[in-house]
Design an enzyme around this catalytic site. Structure first.
Site: not given
Lengths: 344, 344, 344, 344
Positions: C147-149, C152
Site C-alpha cells: 500500500g501507499c502508506y 512510505s
C-alpha cells in the site's frame, strides 16, 4: 423576531442561509427541512454546525407552519414548484431555485424540460434582483431570487442598457465560478482530484441561466437581447467573476458608463462601483454580500470591458435571499449581511 | 464604546483584527499604524477593505493616543518590545507577537536571539491563553496572546497534565498549518506555485513556539516538560491541526481524559470537546474563534491520541486577542466573535 | 516487448499505469478491463487520454489472454482474489490491492471483513516492496504491491529495525496523504468543496494499512511490533508524507541511523536518503518513483524523527508495480520510471 | 548527442527545460547559467532536482562554449538582447523571452519600454510557433519562441483567418492562466495566501502579449487585426485556457471552421482538434506539449466560440522550445515530448 423555515437545508445554499441567519438579530430558525436526511442532526450533514443550537432536520410534512413567517426554498430546479404550492398562504416564500424566475411558462419548459405545475404562483412571483425590485419585493408573496451568474451579469448590464450606453447586440459574457455552484451532489467530475489544478468550461452556448438574463435584459432594452455566455469552473469554493464584453452605442464613452452605474447604485450598500484603475478579484467578496463592478475602455475603439465579482453563495444566492427578506419584513436592508469579506 | 489602535496593520493578523472589530458593537478603530505603508489607504494594502470606512494608515508617531483605550500590537517578533515601551501607560496593550510570552529574559534571548529591551513590561505581562487566564487578563496592562501552534496544543494538554491523566514525558506533537502562519512577507518559498500541491515540514525539532509551550506545560506539571514538535505547512490559507500523542499515567483511561477536558471547558464558549467518534477538521473552524478537541484511545495499549483544530488567525491570533479585550474591558466574552465558520 | 493487461483501468492507479507504460519501451498495453465501463473509449473516462492510441475498455471475459505476459490488477480490496483465480497461470499477476499482502488468512479476514477465496495464491504471493524483495519478485507468479502508506513507512523503518538502531516499541506514524488515495468513487466527503482549504484526519487508530506494516516490521524485528498510525487527508492530489517518531535503542545515534539507511539503499535508483539538513516535501517526488527520506535528531534526548515522502500513485502504487514488472521480466529496473518530478 | 546550455536556469521555464531535456535521448545539459545564483547546486534552487546529476550553476562568463550546440535563453524580457549578442555565432539560440518576437524595433520599444540593442539579431530571428514555422526554424540562428498566451491564441486563429472563415474584426480573447506564468519572483500578490481561492484579472486591455499576437494575425489576415484581450490568474500552477469569441465571415459555418483546423493540423503530433461535443480543460495537457482546440457554434447566429488549452510551461514555453530544437537539429519532432499529461 420572525420565524423562518429552510426547506432544502442539506445543500450549500441551505447551509449558507444557516450561517447568515445565525448572525441576524431578527430571525429565529424554526425548522430545517431535508427529506432524505430527516431525523439527523444538522452537524451530521455539516460538521462545522456542531453545537450551533439548531433544530434537527425534519420532513416537509413534519413542519408546523403555525407562527412561521417566511420559508426559504433551497431545492433543486424543477422540484420547487411542487413544494411551493403546499406552503400555507400566510407564509412568504423566498425561492432560490429557477422555478419562479421565468415569467413565461413555455420558456420555462423549454429550458428546464418539465411542465410547470404552479402557474398561478409563477404569475405573481417577483424576480428578486434586490436593487432593481425593492418595491415589488416589499409586497411579494413569492420572491424568486436570481441565479448566481445572472446576478453578476444583470447588476452591471441593466443600467448600461437602460441608459442606452451599450448596444444590446454582441454582448459576450465569459464567466468563472467556484465549484460550490455545482452543489453538493456526489459526482466524479466534482471530486477534488478532478477540479484541482484545472479550469474547465462547460455548457458552452447553452447554460440555463441565459434564459433569465435575456428575459431581464430584453425588458430594459425594449427589444429582444441575446447574449453569448461561457461558464467555467475554477478550482476554488466560492466566487464568480463575469467578464462582459460590449460595444458602446453611438458616441457613448467609458465616462458615461461609469456615471450610469455610480448613479444607479449610489445608495446601495452592496453594489460597489470601483473607481478607475481598480480591478476586482473574487476574494474581495468572499463571504460578503457585495457585488463589485469595474469598467474598462478597451484598446479596440468603441468597446467596453465590464468586470463583476460576487460570492455565488451570498449575493448570488443566500445573501440576496436574506436581503430580500429584510426588505419584505421591513428590517434594515443590510441587517445580518454587514460582515467584511474573509481574507486571507 | 472604546477606541482601539492597531499597530502593524499591514500584516495578516492586523487585517483579521480589522475584520473582527468591524463586527464588534463596542469598539471603534481609531488608528491603523503601518510604518512603511503610512499614508496609504487600507484598501491599497487589502483590496477587500475598499469602502469599509477605515482610517488611512499612519506612522506610530502620528498617532494621537488621547482617548485611546487599547492598542493591539501585530508586529514581528523582536520588534514589539521597542514599540511597546512608547505606548502611553493609560493604554492597555494586547500583543500578538512572542515578545512578552516568555517569563524569563534569558530563555527569550536564547530562542529569539535578541536581548529584551522592555524587561519591566515583560515582568508584568500576562500570558493570555484566555480560558486559563481570565482573572489575570481582567487586570492586565499588557496581555501577551499565545502563538497559534501553542494555543492548539495548550488547550487540550493543560487539563490533562494538571489532572495527572497523561505523562509529561514522551509528548509528541505533529502539527499542520495553513500558510497564513508564515505572514505576508514576499518569500519565494511561500509563492502559490511552491506551496500548492505539497506538504512541507520545516523547523524540525527547533520551532520557537516550543519555548512558550514547554514553559506553560512545565508550570502545570510541576516539573520540566519537553515535547517533540514537528510543524508542517499544508496548501490552505487558514487552520491548524495538532495531532498530539501521549501516554496515560498509570491506569488512567480515555474516559477520564474526556471528563477532564469536558469539565475544564464546560462553560467556555469557544472550546468544544467533541463527543466520542467525532473527528475534527480545520474547515470546521475557518473564520471562527473555536478550538475543537477530540480524544481517541490508541490501538497501542496505554496511549492516547488528541486532535485539536483552530483557525490560526482567529483563536490562534486576532480572535483570542479580541476575546482578551472583551474580558479586560468587561464586555461579553463572545462579543464580535460569534459568527459560524465559513463553510464551504 | 511484452503484453500487459490492466484490470480495473477506470480507477486512478489504472490511469497512472497507462501513463507509465506509455513511456515504457518494452511494454504494449494489450487490453484495458473495466467491467462497468466496458465498451467505452479510454478518453470517455479520462479526457487527457484522447488520442493516446489505447484499446477500448472491455470486460474481463472479453480478454484474450493468448500472448499476454502480465496482468496488473487495480481492483478494490476484497474483490481481487475472486478475479485473480481466473487469470491463466502463464500470466504474471501484479496486484495493487491489499488482497495478497497479508500472509495470514485470519489476519486478512479480521481487517478486511471478508473470507479470502484464493488461499493458494495468497500462500505463494510475494510482498513486493521492491528494494526488499528483488529475489522473490524475480521468480514470483503473483506480486502483491504494498500500500501507499506502508511503502512510505517501511522503506525507512525496515533497515532501522533490522540493524537494531531503533526500538520496535513506541513507534508513532503521523501521515498526510493527497486525496487520490481515496480513489475515484463519487463521495460527498471527497468533493473539491469539502477537501479544499482543510486538513482532515480519519480512521484514527484503525486504518487497514497498519496490518501489512506491522506484519513486515515484526518480521525484521523478530518480535511483534505495534505502531500508532494517524492518516490525514490534505488538499492536494498526490503525495504522502510520513512523519515517524521513534526511540533509539541503547546508545544508538543519528549518525548510525543515517549510515544504516544509506548503506541499505546505496545502489537503489529510487530511494534517496537526504543529507543532513535537507527536509523533503511531497512536491519533490510528484509524478516520480522516488522515495525520499530524511533523518533528524529530536531535541528530546534519545529520540529520532524520520520523514519520508512518496507519490502515492507512483512509488506508492503504479510506479512500484512497474518497477516490480521490470525486475520480473529482466528489464532495467528503472525503465519507464526515470522522469524527474513535475515541478512547479 | 548535442550539448545544450540553459541561460536563466533559476526560473520556472529553466527548470522545465531541465525536466524535458533530462527525458531527451539526444541532448546533454552542458551548463546551467544563473548569474545571481552562480556557485550553487541545482537542488539548492529546486529541491526536486536533488540527485539528478546536473552541473552546478555558473555565470555566463564562466561558460565554455566550445562544443556547445544550442543555448536556451530563459531570461526576463528586455535583458535577453544584451546577452544574446555575446553568445558565439556557432551556437543556435532558442529564446523564450519576448525580445526577438517583434519584427519591428519601434513596436518592440513601444510595448517593452526599452530600446532594442541587438537589432541585427532581431532582423533575422524566426518567430517559432512551430507548426507554422518549420521551414524557417530548420535554418534559423535564433528562434524566438512565442509567449504562452500567444501560442494558445495563434494556433486556433491562424488557420481560421488564413482561410477567411472568421472576421479579423471583433475578436475577443478571454484567457485564464496558472500562476507559474508570473514567474518565480517573490511578490506579495503571488503568495499562496493571495492567489488561493480567487480569480484575478489583470492588465485589462494592455497585456504585452497582444503585440506579437496582432503582428502574426495581421500577417495572415493581410490587414491590421486588433484583438480584445483579458488575462486572468486562477489558483493553479500550470495551464492556459483561451476562450476566443469571433464572427463568421459571410456564410461560413462551424463545419468549415472545423475542417480548416483539422486540415491545418492533420499531421501535427501536438495540436489536437477535438471532435464535436468534447470540451477541453487545462488538466488534459498538464505536463504535456499538446494544444487542444474545440470549436462551438454560438447560440447567437453567426458567432463562433473557440476554446484552446495548453500547459503554459510546456507548449507555451519550454516544450515548444524543445520542439523547435528537435526540428533545428534534425531529430524527430516529438523526441522527449511524448509523455502523457499527468492526471490526476
Amino acid at each position: 423576531m420572525i420565524n423562518a423555515v429552510i426547506i432544502g437545508a442539506s445543500g450549500y445554499t441551505g447551509a449558507e442561509l444557516i450561517r447568515l441567519l445565525s448572525n441576524h438579530s431578527k430571525v429565529k430558525i424554526a425548522a430545517l427541512v431535508a427529506e432524505s436526511n430527516a431525523g439527523k442532526k444538522a452537524d451530521e450533514l455539516y460538521s462545522h454546525l456542531y453545537g450551533a443550537g439548531l433544530p434537527d432536520l425534519v420532513t416537509f410534512d413534519e413542519v408546523d407552519f403555525t407562527g412561521v413567517d417566511v420559508a426559504f426554498c433551497c431545492l433543486p430546479h424543477a422540484t420547487t414548484h411542487n413544494i411551493a404550492k403546499r406552503i400555507p398562504e400566510s407564509v412568504v416564500i423566498i425561492d432560490l431555485s429557477a422555478d419562479f424566475r421565468i415569467d413565461d411558462a413555455t420558456t420555462y419548459e423549454a429550458w428546464y424540460a418539465v411542465p410547470h405545475t404552479a402557474a398561478e404562483l409563477q404569475a405573481n412571483a417577483v424576480y428578486g434582483l434586490t436593487e432593481h425590485a425593492r418595491d415589488a419585493v416589499r409586497r411579494a408573496r413569492l420572491i424568486a431570487c436570481p441565479g448566481c451568474y445572472p446576478t453578476s451579469m444583470l447588476l452591471p448590464l441593466l443600467p448600461l442598457l437602460r441608459q442606452k450606453i451599450i448596444s444590446g447586440e454582441g454582448i459576450i459574457v465569459d464567466a468563472k465560478s467556484g465549484i460550490t455552484g455545482a452543489g453538493r451532489g456526489a459526482k466524479t467530475a466534482n471530486l477534488f482530484t478532478e477540479v484541482n489544478d484545472s479550469v474547465r468550461p462547460y455548457g458552452i452556448g447553452g447554460h440555463r441561466h441565459v434564459a433569465e438574463v435575456e428575459q431581464e435584459l430584453s425588458k430594459v432594452a425594449g427589444e429582444a437581447v441575446q447574449i453569448s455566455f461561457t461558464p467555467q469552473v475554477v478550482p476554488m469554493n466560492r466566487g464568480i467573476l463575469s467578464c462582459i464584453y460590449a460595444t458602446f452605442l453611438g458616441g457613448k464613452t467609458i465616462k458615461e458608463a461609469r456615471k450610469a452605474l455610480t448613479d444607479a447604485y449610489r445608495d446601495d450598500p452592496f453594489v460597489v462601483v470601483l473607481p478607475e484603475g481598480k480591478t476586482p478579484q473574487t476574494r474581495d467578496v468572499m463571504g460578503s454580500n457585495q457585488c463589485r463592478i469595474a469598467l474598462f475602455e478597451d484598446r479596440v475603439a468603441g468597446r467596453i470591458i465590464v468586470l463583476s465579482v460576487i460570492d455565488n453563495l451570498v449575493k448570488g444566492a443566500s445573501g440576496q435571499a436574506v436581503q430580500n427578506m429584510n426588505i419584505r419584513f421591513g428590517f434594515s436592508e443590510a441587517e445580518g449581511l454587514e460582515s467584511l469579506a474573509l481574507f486571507p
